[in-house]
Design a protein around this motif. Structure first.
Motif, mmCIF file in Angstrom:
data_model
loop_
_atom_site.group_PDB
_atom_site.id
_atom_site.type_symbol
_atom_site.label_atom_id
_atom_site.label_comp_id
_atom_site.label_asym_id
_atom_site.label_seq_id
_atom_site.Cartn_x
_atom_site.Cartn_y
_atom_site.Cartn_z
ATOM 1 N N ASP A 34 0.847 -1.197 0.000
ATOM 2 C CA ASP A 34 0.000 0.000 0.000
ATOM 3 C C ASP A 34 0.876 1.238 0.000
ATOM 4 O OD1 ASP A 34 -2.011 2.075 0.852
ATOM 5 O OD2 ASP A 34 -3.261 0.305 1.159
ATOM 6 N N SER A 39 -6.946 7.499 2.131
ATOM 7 C CA SER A 39 -7.895 6.455 2.524
ATOM 8 C C SER A 39 -7.187 5.206 3.040
ATOM 9 C CB SER A 39 -8.828 6.098 1.369
ATOM 10 O OG SER A 39 -8.115 5.386 0.398
ATOM 11 N N SER A 92 -10.720 5.293 -4.705
ATOM 12 C CA SER A 92 -12.060 4.693 -4.663
ATOM 13 C C SER A 92 -13.188 5.668 -4.331
ATOM 14 C CB SER A 92 -12.054 3.560 -3.629
ATOM 15 O OG SER A 92 -11.920 4.109 -2.324
ATOM 16 N N TYR A 158 -14.379 7.558 -11.842
ATOM 17 C CA TYR A 158 -14.033 6.383 -11.021
ATOM 18 C C TYR A 158 -14.423 5.108 -11.765
ATOM 19 C CZ TYR A 158 -14.726 2.693 -7.560
ATOM 20 O OH TYR A 158 -14.716 1.482 -6.904
HETATM 21 N N1 LIG Z 1 -15.916 0.380 -1.027
HETATM 22 C C1 LIG Z 1 -16.807 -0.046 -1.905
HETATM 23 O O1 LIG Z 1 -18.007 0.087 -1.682
HETATM 24 C C2 LIG Z 1 -16.362 -0.716 -3.194
HETATM 25 C C3 LIG Z 1 -17.346 -1.205 -4.069
HETATM 26 C C4 LIG Z 1 -16.945 -1.844 -5.235
HETATM 27 C C5 LIG Z 1 -15.600 -2.010 -5.517
HETATM 28 N N2 LIG Z 1 -14.659 -1.526 -4.669
HETATM 29 C C6 LIG Z 1 -13.243 -1.731 -5.017
HETATM 30 O O2 LIG Z 1 -12.632 -2.470 -3.970
HETATM 31 C C7 LIG Z 1 -11.304 -2.019 -3.760
HETATM 32 C C8 LIG Z 1 -11.103 -1.563 -2.328
HETATM 33 O O3 LIG Z 1 -12.000 -0.494 -2.040
HETATM 34 P P1 LIG Z 1 -11.985 0.250 -0.636
HETATM 35 O O4 LIG Z 1 -13.285 0.925 -0.466
HETATM 36 O O5 LIG Z 1 -11.521 -0.663 0.405
HETATM 37 O O6 LIG Z 1 -10.885 1.353 -0.928
HETATM 38 P P2 LIG Z 1 -10.009 2.239 0.054
HETATM 39 O O7 LIG Z 1 -9.958 3.593 -0.558
HETATM 40 O O8 LIG Z 1 -10.437 2.109 1.465
HETATM 41 O O9 LIG Z 1 -8.580 1.546 -0.063
HETATM 42 C C9 LIG Z 1 -7.784 1.654 -1.201
HETATM 43 C C10 LIG Z 1 -6.346 1.459 -0.759
HETATM 44 O O10 LIG Z 1 -5.519 1.501 -1.945
HETATM 45 C C11 LIG Z 1 -4.368 2.272 -1.656
HETATM 46 N N3 LIG Z 1 -3.889 2.820 -2.929
HETATM 47 C C12 LIG Z 1 -4.539 3.677 -3.761
HETATM 48 N N4 LIG Z 1 -3.776 3.948 -4.823
HETATM 49 C C13 LIG Z 1 -2.614 3.256 -4.663
HETATM 50 C C14 LIG Z 1 -1.436 3.132 -5.414
HETATM 51 N N5 LIG Z 1 -1.266 3.836 -6.541
HETATM 52 N N6 LIG Z 1 -0.437 2.320 -4.956
HETATM 53 C C15 LIG Z 1 -0.584 1.649 -3.784
HETATM 54 N N7 LIG Z 1 -1.679 1.730 -3.020
HETATM 55 C C16 LIG Z 1 -2.689 2.528 -3.450
HETATM 56 C C17 LIG Z 1 -4.831 3.346 -0.664
HETATM 57 O O11 LIG Z 1 -3.754 3.847 0.112
HETATM 58 C C18 LIG Z 1 -5.844 2.562 0.175
HETATM 59 O O12 LIG Z 1 -5.237 1.970 1.295
HETATM 60 C C19 LIG Z 1 -11.069 -0.909 -4.780
HETATM 61 O O13 LIG Z 1 -10.438 -1.491 -5.900
HETATM 62 C C20 LIG Z 1 -12.458 -0.427 -5.135
HETATM 63 O O14 LIG Z 1 -12.511 0.104 -6.427
HETATM 64 C C21 LIG Z 1 -15.021 -0.881 -3.517
#
Ligand SMILES: NC(=O)c1ccc[n+]([C@@H]2O[C@H](COP(=O)([O-])OP(=O)(O)OC[C@H]3O[C@@H](n4cnc5c(N)ncnc54)[C@H](O)[C@@H]3O)[C@@H](O)[C@H]2O)c1
Length: 345
Positions: A34, A39, A92, A158
């Motif tokens: 990470d 976030s 996200s 997004y």
């Molecule tokens: N939360 C939801 O409701 C939801 C729904 C559908 C899909 N998703 C997908 O599930 C996954 C997780 O979502 P979430 O809500 O837990 O997200 P989040 O924002 O809580 O976590 C994302 C993590 O990715 C890390 N990150 C971002 N860009 C980065 C990079 N370039 N290099 C390294 N780390 C990086 C951030 O530091 C963070 O810890 C994502 O791919 C999101 O698109 C989420």
């Protein structure tokens, strides 16, 4: 030899629940990668690890890297080889993608290309899972639930960048024969979620007697709706896919013109509109809900009233969330009210 899994975005909301779930249900070694942005929060992992035994804690290693940059030879050697890669890192937050789309291209498309390139170097890789979203299908008209292979219709940067990441995954399976699954998940909630999100905001508002804004249609008569799912259930669905991958590939024989990357909708137990959900939360907090309907749809482009996915494929394969939405809401409200620091930005 123990299986090894790399989880990108491990300090993120869904990924830290997935780490816990894998520690509790396998003997695998886990590496979390990470870059820790607004976030990503390492406190999520350290907080969650208080529930894990000393012995099992040793199976997790945390690595800092921003996937906008390639995984170079030095980091590749340091990380070692993996049986599974779960690519959850992403920018996200939809609102932020509307004000700053380019960041989302770097984090969701360029970063996906970098981790897929790393996956190519893992000769024994058994599965790469790309985490996508229901939002790639865009808004769902009443009664429509999108199946895995329906047309895409992104309404914000997004979802467009998540769809772009999906197509890169398809190209990598076609070009380099990496075994890849794609999941579509709907709105996820749970412990340690970022307080910008709807459910933590509702908990704060219900607790403090503030008005909750309910995203609605133009006439402010109908609230937007989603299938909410707890992050532990997403992790459970994901582990089900990994463990049953061979059987699933055999069973999932539907031929979409030979398209690569089987796709799976991980869907919550029931569809709830945002008002019903906010009322459930307020009830669980023990307060009466104060709310106002807000027409976000026309004032804020990129926000859709209804998203809906069809979860029948996963059901046919033998998986569905095991806990009801009401129990999950009670669990999260109870935990959050006892762990107030997670309600602060
Ligand atoms: N939360 C939801 O409701 C939801 C729904 C559908 C899909 N998703 C997908 O599930 C996954 C997780 O979502 P979430 O809500 O837990 O997200 P989040 O924002 O809580 O976590 C994302 C993590 O990715 C890390 N990150 C971002 N860009 C980065 C990079 N370039 N290099 C390294 N780390 C990086 C951030 O530091 C963070 O810890 C994502 O791919 C999101 O698109 C989420």
């Amino acid at each position: 030899m123990k299986k090894r899994v790399l989880i990108t975005g491990g300090a993120g909301f869904i990924a830290h629940h997935t780490i816990r779930h894998i520690l509790n249900h396998t003997d695998w070694e886990i590496v979390s990668l990470d870059r820790l942005d607004y976030s990503g929060n390492l406190n999520r992992i350290s907080d969650m690890m208080t529930e894990i035994s000393e012995k099992d804690k040793k199976r997790l290693r945390v690595v800092h890297h921003d996937l906008r940059a390639e995984v170079n030879d030095m980091l590749t050697a340091d990380l070692g080889k993996f049986n599974f890669i779960l690519h959850m890192a992403a920018s996200s937050h939809v609102d932020r993608s509307i004000t700053d789309p380019l960041t989302f291209v770097y984090d969701n498309v360029v970063a996906t290309c970098n981790i897929l390139n790393f996956a190519r170097k893992n000769k024994n890789l058994e599965l790469f899972v790309y985490f996508s979203t229901d939002e790639v299908f865009g808004p769902a008209p009443n009664k429509v639930k999108y199946k895995e292979r329906e047309r895409y219709n992104s309404t914000n940067p997004y979802s467009a960048t998540k769809a772009g990441g999906e197509e890169l995954a398809v190209a990598f399976e076609n070009s380099y024969h990496i075994p890849i699954f794609i999941t579509h998940t709907m709105n996820v909630f749970g412990e340690r979620q970022h307080p910008e999100k709807f459910i933590p905001k509702c908990i704060i508002s219900a607790r403090d007697g503030l008005f909750v804004e309910i995203h609605s249609n133009k006439n402010k008569t109908k609230a937007g709706s989603r299938h909410y799912i707890h992050a532990s259930d997403v992790a459970d669905g994901c582990l089900f896919l990994i463990k049953n991958r061979k059987k699933i590939i055999k069973k999932n024989k539907i031929d979409y013109g030979g398209a690569k990357c089987p796709k799976f909708n991980l869907v919550g137990p029931i569809e709830l509109d945002n008002l019903e959900l906010a009322k459930l939360i307020a009830k669980s907090v023990g307060k009466k809900l104060k709310y106002k309907m807000v027409d976000f749809h026309s004032s804020r482009p990129g926000h859709d009233l209804r998203y809906a996915l069809d979860g029948n494929l996963m059901k046919k394969l033998g998986w569905k969330p095991k806990v009801s939405i009401e129990e999950r809401i009670d669990q999260v409200v109870d935990w959050t009210l006892k762990n107030k620091r997670w309600l602060k930005i």
